[in-house]
Scaffold this active site. Structure first.
Site, PDB file in Angstrom:
ATOM      1  N   HIS A   1     -14.151   4.035  -5.400  1.00 41.85           N
ATOM      2  CA  HIS A   1     -12.708   3.182  -5.052  1.00 41.85           C
ATOM      3  C   HIS A   1     -12.619   3.194  -3.364  1.00 41.85           C
ATOM      4  O   HIS A   1     -12.147   4.146  -2.704  1.00 41.85           O
ATOM      5  CB  HIS A   1     -11.607   3.872  -5.552  1.00 41.85           C
TER       6      HIS A   1
ATOM      7  N   HIS B   1     -12.297   0.469  -0.321  1.00 42.74           N
ATOM      8  CA  HIS B   1     -11.929  -1.067   0.284  1.00 42.74           C
ATOM      9  C   HIS B   1     -12.625  -1.579   1.445  1.00 42.74           C
ATOM     10  O   HIS B   1     -12.523  -0.665   2.408  1.00 42.74           O
ATOM     11  CB  HIS B   1     -10.465  -1.320   0.386  1.00 42.74           C
TER      12      HIS B   1
ATOM     13  N   ASP C   1     -12.058  -4.165   3.549  1.00 43.85           N
ATOM     14  CA  ASP C   1     -11.139  -4.339   4.805  1.00 43.85           C
ATOM     15  C   ASP C   1     -10.657  -3.012   5.310  1.00 43.85           C
ATOM     16  O   ASP C   1     -10.265  -2.944   6.548  1.00 43.85           O
ATOM     17  CB  ASP C   1     -10.191  -5.434   4.396  1.00 43.85           C
TER      18      ASP C   1
ATOM     19  N   GLY D   1      -3.284  -4.662  -3.873  1.00 43.72           N
ATOM     20  CA  GLY D   1      -2.255  -5.473  -2.980  1.00 43.72           C
ATOM     21  C   GLY D   1      -0.921  -4.673  -3.258  1.00 43.72           C
ATOM     22  O   GLY D   1      -0.754  -3.777  -4.121  1.00 43.72           O
TER      23      GLY D   1
ATOM     24  N   HIS E   1      -5.288  -1.261 -10.145  1.00 45.15           N
ATOM     25  CA  HIS E   1      -4.562  -0.481  -9.292  1.00 45.15           C
ATOM     26  C   HIS E   1      -3.140   0.019 -10.127  1.00 45.15           C
ATOM     27  O   HIS E   1      -2.506  -1.071 -10.419  1.00 45.15           O
ATOM     28  CB  HIS E   1      -4.082  -1.097  -7.923  1.00 45.15           C
TER      29      HIS E   1
ATOM     30  N   GLU F   1       0.788   4.125  -8.274  1.00 48.81           N
ATOM     31  CA  GLU F   1       0.638   4.499  -6.810  1.00 48.81           C
ATOM     32  C   GLU F   1       2.087   4.256  -6.252  1.00 48.81           C
ATOM     33  O   GLU F   1       2.734   4.936  -6.115  1.00 48.81           O
ATOM     34  CB  GLU F   1      -0.388   3.559  -6.303  1.00 48.81           C
TER      35      GLU F   1
ATOM     36  N   ASP G   1     -10.730   5.198  -0.580  1.00 49.62           N
ATOM     37  CA  ASP G   1      -9.731   4.216  -0.673  1.00 49.62           C
ATOM     38  C   ASP G   1     -10.018   3.302   0.601  1.00 49.62           C
ATOM     39  O   ASP G   1     -10.678   2.447   0.403  1.00 49.62           O
ATOM     40  CB  ASP G   1      -8.196   4.677  -0.768  1.00 49.62           C
TER      41      ASP G   1
HETATM   42  N1  ADE Z   1      -5.616  -2.456  -0.858  1.00 43.62           N
HETATM   43  C1  ADE Z   1      -6.220  -1.470   0.130  1.00 43.62           C
HETATM   44  N2  ADE Z   1      -5.541  -0.368  -0.312  1.00 43.62           N
HETATM   45  C2  ADE Z   1      -4.724  -0.416  -1.289  1.00 43.62           C
HETATM   46  C3  ADE Z   1      -4.174   0.388  -2.174  1.00 43.62           C
HETATM   47  N3  ADE Z   1      -4.052   1.834  -1.916  1.00 43.62           N
HETATM   48  N4  ADE Z   1      -3.320   0.101  -3.045  1.00 43.62           N
HETATM   49  C4  ADE Z   1      -3.207  -1.316  -3.324  1.00 43.62           C
HETATM   50  N5  ADE Z   1      -3.914  -2.219  -2.690  1.00 43.62           N
HETATM   51  C5  ADE Z   1      -4.623  -1.733  -1.597  1.00 43.62           C
HETATM   52 ZN    ZN Z   2      -7.382   1.024  -3.542  1.00 44.45          ZN
END
Ligand code: ADE
Ligand code: ZN
Length: 329
Positions: free
Chosen positions: A8, A10, A12, A173, A200, A203, A280
Site C-alpha cells: 500500500h 501511493h 504521488d 481519495g 480504501h 480510515e 501509504d
Molecule cells: N490517497 C493517498 N493517500 C490516501 C489515503 N490515506 N486515503 C485515501 N486516499 C489516499
Molecule cells: Zn492509501
C-alpha cells in the site's frame, strides 16, 4: 539485509524529495527552500484529518503531468525502495489525476510502466547479491462526484495492462459525503474482467465503510483499522481472512487512530487477522517501511516473529503469480 514488502504505497504521496527538486528545476519553476518544500510536501503534527493530509498532494500532482516526469518518478522511487530492502512493492496511482495537460489515462499508465521496466532492466545489469525488487502497479479509481466515465475508463485500462505492469485496482481519495457503495458498479465490472482489487475503507470513515467494501467484493482493505470499533465486524474480517493493509504513521497523521502505543496491529495479529504493514505515503508522512517497523517495535514491542508473520501475510495477499510468491517466501 532485511526483506520488506509494501502493498500500500501511493506514487504521488511518495515521490522522493530529490526527484521533486530535479523536476522543478527541469521545468524552470522557482525552486523553494528546503524548509518550504518540506512544508509543502509533508504533514506536521497540526494535520487533523484525511482532507488536510490530501492537501499535500497538490505539488506532486502538478509535476506528474508528462510522460517523462511520471517515468522518472516511478524509476527514482523504485531505486529508493530497493535501497530500503524492499523485494516487492505494489505502487498505486490514479491515472485520471495526471491528464491535466496532454496525457490520456492510457499514456499515464504507459509512462509508469516504462519507468518500472527501465528499473527492472537496469537492476538486471547490476552486479549485486542483494535480492531483486519486483513491483506491480495498482490503478486507483477516485471518490469524486462526477467522474463515472473516468473511473470506468480506468477499469477497462486495468484489464488492458493486467499482467503487463498493472496488477489490480483500488478506490481512493477523500472519504467525503459519497459512500464507498456508490462505486460498486466499477468493482462489479472489475470482477467480470477478473481484475483483483483493494478498497480504501475504515480510515476517515468508520466500520460501515468497511462493510460496504466487503459488499463490493473486496478481499483486501486499504487501512481498515477502524474495524476495531466494531467487534462483530472484526470477527467477520478474521473469519473471512480479509487482508488489512495497515499504515501506522499515516493513520496517526489523518487521526484515523490517535495513539501509536496502542496501535492495534499486534492485537489483531494475535486474534488471527490477516494484517500487513505498509507505508501509504512516504513523503507526505515523512516515513518509509523500515521506519514503520521500527516505530512499532519501539512503541508496541512488535517482535521479529510478529514481523515475519506480517511479511508472510503480505506474500499471501500480493496480487502476483504463484512463482513470484515462492521467490518472496
Ligand atoms: N490517497 C493517498 N493517500 C490516501 C489515503 N490515506 N486515503 C485515501 N486516499 C489516499
Ligand atoms: Zn492509501
Amino acid at each position: 539485509m532485511r526483506k520488506f514488502i509494501d502493498l500500500h504505497l501511493h506514487l504521488d504521496g511518495s515521490v522522493p524529495v530529490a526527484t521533486i527538486k530535479k523536476l522543478i528545476s527541469e521545468h524552470h519553476y522557482p525552486i523553494p527552500s528546503d524548509e518550504k518544500l518540506r512544508q509543502e510536501l509533508s504533514v506536521d503534527s497540526n494535520c487533523k484529518s484525511l482532507d488536510q493530509f490530501l492537501e499535500k498532494f497538490a505539488l506532486p500532482n502538478k509535476l506528474m503531468q508528462t510522460r517523462h516526469d511520471i517515468k522518472t518518478i516511478v524509476y527514482d522511487l523504485l531505486v529508493e525502495l530497493k535501497e530500503q530492502g524492499l523485494v516487492y512493492a505494489e505502487i498505486r496511482f490514479a491515472p485520471q489525476l495526471h491528464t491535466k495537460k496532454r496525457l490520456t489515462q492510457e499514456n499515464v499508465i504507459k509512462a509508469a510502466i516504462e519507468g518500472l521496466n527501465q528499473f527492472l532492466i537496469d537492476q538486471k545489469q547490476e552486479n549485486s547479491n542483494q535480492p531483486e525488487l519486483h513491483a506491480g502497479l495498482i490503478l486507483c479509481l477516485m471518490r469524486f462526484a462526477n467522474n463515472q466515465k473516468e473511473n470506468m475508463e480506468t477499469v477497462e485500462l486495468a484489464k488492458k495492462f493486467l499482467n503487463h505492469g498493472v496488477v489490480g485496482l483500488d478506490l481512493a481519495g477523500a472519504e467525503g459525503p459519497i459512500p464507498n457503495i456508490k462505486y460498486k458498479q466499477f468493482f462489479d465490472r472489475a470482477q467480470e474482467l477478473g481484475i483483483p482489487y483493494t478498497i480504501h475503507a475504515g480510515e476517515a470513515a468508520g466500520p460501515d465503510s468497511i462493510r460496504q467494501a466487503l459488499e463490493m467484493g473486496a478481499k483486501r482493505i486499504g487501512h481498515g483499522i477502524r474495524c476495531t470499533e466494531d467487534k462483530k465486524l472484526t470477527q467477520e474480517l478474521i473469519d473471512r481472512q480479509i487482508i488489512l493493509e495497515c499504515c501506522a504513521t499515516s493513520n496517526m497523521n489523518t487521526k484515523a487512530f490517535d495513539q501509536i502505543d496502542s496501535y492495534p496491529i499486534k492485537k489483531l495479529l494475535h486474534k488471527g487477522m490477516k494484517v500487513t504493514l505498509n507505508s501509504d505515503d512516504m513523503t507526505v508522512s515523512n516515513t518509509n517501511l523500515p521506519r514503520e517497523y521500527k516505530l512499532l517495535e519501539e512503541k508496541t514491542n512488535l517482535t521479529s516473529e510478529e514481523e515475519t508473520t506480517l511479511y508472510l501475510n503480505a506474500v499471501d495477499a500480493a496480487f502476483t503469480s504463484p512463482d513470484e510468491k515462492i521467490r518472496l517466501r
